[in-house]
Design a protein around this motif. Structure first.
Motif, PDB file in Angstrom:
ATOM      1  N   TRP A   5     -12.134 -62.233  13.136  1.00 37.85           N
ATOM      2  CA  TRP A   5     -11.540 -62.797  14.347  1.00 37.85           C
ATOM      3  C   TRP A   5     -10.674 -64.023  14.101  1.00 37.85           C
ATOM      4  O   TRP A   5      -9.784 -64.322  14.895  1.00 37.85           O
ATOM      5  CB  TRP A   5     -12.622 -63.138  15.376  1.00 37.85           C
ATOM      6  N   GLY A   6     -10.938 -64.730  12.990  1.00 39.93           N
ATOM      7  CA  GLY A   6     -10.165 -65.946  12.708  1.00 39.93           C
ATOM      8  C   GLY A   6      -8.662 -65.717  12.823  1.00 39.93           C
ATOM      9  O   GLY A   6      -7.981 -66.362  13.643  1.00 39.93           O
ATOM     10  N   PRO A   7      -8.098 -64.773  12.061  1.00 36.31           N
ATOM     11  CA  PRO A   7      -6.652 -64.543  12.116  1.00 36.31           C
ATOM     12  C   PRO A   7      -6.168 -64.080  13.489  1.00 36.31           C
ATOM     13  O   PRO A   7      -5.116 -64.513  13.962  1.00 36.31           O
ATOM     14  CB  PRO A   7      -6.422 -63.437  11.076  1.00 36.31           C
ATOM     15  N   VAL A   8      -6.951 -63.231  14.169  1.00 42.29           N
ATOM     16  CA  VAL A   8      -6.551 -62.734  15.505  1.00 42.29           C
ATOM     17  C   VAL A   8      -6.430 -63.911  16.468  1.00 42.29           C
ATOM     18  O   VAL A   8      -5.465 -64.032  17.228  1.00 42.29           O
ATOM     19  CB  VAL A   8      -7.616 -61.737  16.050  1.00 42.29           C
ATOM     20  N   ILE A   9      -7.422 -64.792  16.417  1.00 41.05           N
ATOM     21  CA  ILE A   9      -7.449 -65.924  17.349  1.00 41.05           C
ATOM     22  C   ILE A   9      -6.353 -66.927  17.008  1.00 41.05           C
ATOM     23  O   ILE A   9      -5.643 -67.408  17.892  1.00 41.05           O
ATOM     24  CB  ILE A   9      -8.842 -66.578  17.322  1.00 41.05           C
ATOM     25  N   ARG A  10      -6.205 -67.219  15.720  1.00 39.82           N
ATOM     26  CA  ARG A  10      -5.178 -68.203  15.339  1.00 39.82           C
ATOM     27  C   ARG A  10      -3.790 -67.709  15.760  1.00 39.82           C
ATOM     28  O   ARG A  10      -2.958 -68.488  16.197  1.00 39.82           O
ATOM     29  CB  ARG A  10      -5.253 -68.522  13.846  1.00 39.82           C
ATOM     30  N   ALA A  11      -3.582 -66.380  15.692  1.00 36.81           N
ATOM     31  CA  ALA A  11      -2.293 -65.820  16.127  1.00 36.81           C
ATOM     32  C   ALA A  11      -2.092 -66.046  17.627  1.00 36.81           C
ATOM     33  O   ALA A  11      -0.965 -66.174  18.112  1.00 36.81           O
ATOM     34  CB  ALA A  11      -2.221 -64.339  15.798  1.00 36.81           C
ATOM     35  N   GLY A  12      -3.195 -66.084  18.376  1.00 35.27           N
ATOM     36  CA  GLY A  12      -3.135 -66.318  19.821  1.00 35.27           C
ATOM     37  C   GLY A  12      -2.787 -67.755  20.154  1.00 35.27           C
ATOM     38  O   GLY A  12      -2.315 -68.051  21.244  1.00 35.27           O
TER      39      GLY A  12
END
Ligand code: MLT
Length: 332
Positions: A320-327
């Motif tokens: 989830w780290g990358p998904v959230i940071r992209a958000g």
């Protein structure tokens, strides 16, 4: 009564009290856990989906542990007030914590957290996996998913999305939905989707993602509008509901997983006993039926171990780290 008799009786009473204390301490040291009620901390409001899972498990564990398991709701910061509280709670085997994906996603969502999800807890067990549903208030002017997306795009300034705050799965799912259809709505945070659902029922908010453990009764009662489920395949208790993936949001998937934790340093023997209690609860016919009725799936015997929970949390943090940071949505 002569003084010496009174003193003798006083001495006897004191000795008996001391013996009782020593026996209790000895019993505790010898593994007579739990010698008093055990607290299960829930990071969201009472009546919401995490609370439903916690109270169902607690009722069953109260039977198997022969000791009351008390559910305590500690609210705030999308579940992080409770996580920080449990991380610092006494590690004497009387405080446990149930939390979901937020245990992983908060690591990416918050710049400063008062706890480390991987280092500050003992891992007890995973419990259930729960689909989410995309809902709107009953009188929302869209009768299917395509109409919902069209209406939201045309009216995005006046539509609001209820969530349980940054760290909550309702927020994560809502963020993914907004990103998938290319809009940014006004988010209204609550301290759990229990109160958010009340606002949806009252028409104060428009749209919400929430777990079936709270939404199935509302959907079946016709008090909310349902536009789809967030799992890759359809959900048995809501067979009429298409997935968001099959309605065009390619690969859209949010499955809510719940784990039970204890403060770091809780004795291994107690963690193992609690693991056994969770596993027993997960096989209790009352728990199985309630979870089944609410669309939740009980995890299997490979998944309900402390090691499996630790590995899963680590994998989810990485996922989830990358998904959230992209958000790009963060809080301090
Ligand atoms: C709740 O129990 O209120 C929900 O799990 C909050 C959330 O959406 O994460």
């Amino acid at each position: 009564m002569p003084i010496h008799r009174r003193q003798t009786m006083q001495f006897k009473r004191t000795t008996i009290a001391l013996l009782a204390l020593a026996t209790a301490a000895f019993a505790q040291a010898q593994g007579a856990w739990p010698a008093k009620p055990v607290t299960l901390v829930v990071p969201f409001a009472a009546g919401g989906p995490t609370d439903v899972v916690a109270r169902t498990l607690a009722a069953s564990m109260t039977k198997s542990l022969n000791q009351t398991v008390v559910v305590e709701n500690k609210l705030g910061a999308g579940g992080n007030v409770a996580a920080a509280y449990v991380a610092k709670a006494p590690n004497d085997g009387y405080t446990f914590f149930i939390h979901h994906n937020g245990m992983a996603t908060s690591t990416a969502l918050y710049r400063k957290l008062q706890y480390d999800a991987l280092k500050d807890f003992e891992f007890v067990s995973q419990a259930v996996e729960v689909p989410m549903t995309l809902l709107a208030r009953k009188d929302f002017p869209a009768s299917n998913f395509n109409e919902l997306v069209a209406y939201i795009k045309a009216n995005k300034e006046k539509i609001n999305l209820a969530t349980a705050g940054l760290g909550a799965v309702s927020q994560l799912c809502g963020m993914m939905f907004q990103r998938a259809i290319g809009v940014q709505l006004t988010e209204v945070p609550f301290q759990g989707t229990g109160p958010a659902m009340n606002a949806l029922l009252g028409g104060q908010v428009d749209v919400m993602c929430d777990q079936t453990t709270q939404t199935v009764p509302q959907i079946k009662g016709g008090t909310v509008k349902l536009y789809g489920v967030t799992t890759k395949s359809r959900v048995k208790v809501l067979p009429q509901a298409p997935t968001l993936h099959e309605q065009g949001l390619k690969d859209f998937e949010v499955v809510v997983w719940h784990g039970v934790y204890a403060p770091k340093g809780t004795p291994k023997a107690i963690v193992d006993r609690m693991n056994q209690a969770v596993r027993t609860a997960l096989k209790d016919p009352d728990v199985v039926k309630r979870m089944d009725d609410l669309g939740a799936e009980i995890v299997d015997d490979r998944t309900n171990t402390p090691e499996a929970l630790q590995a899963h949390l680590k994998a989810e943090i990485d996922k989830w780290g990358p998904v959230i940071r992209a958000g790009g949505k963060f809080a301090d």
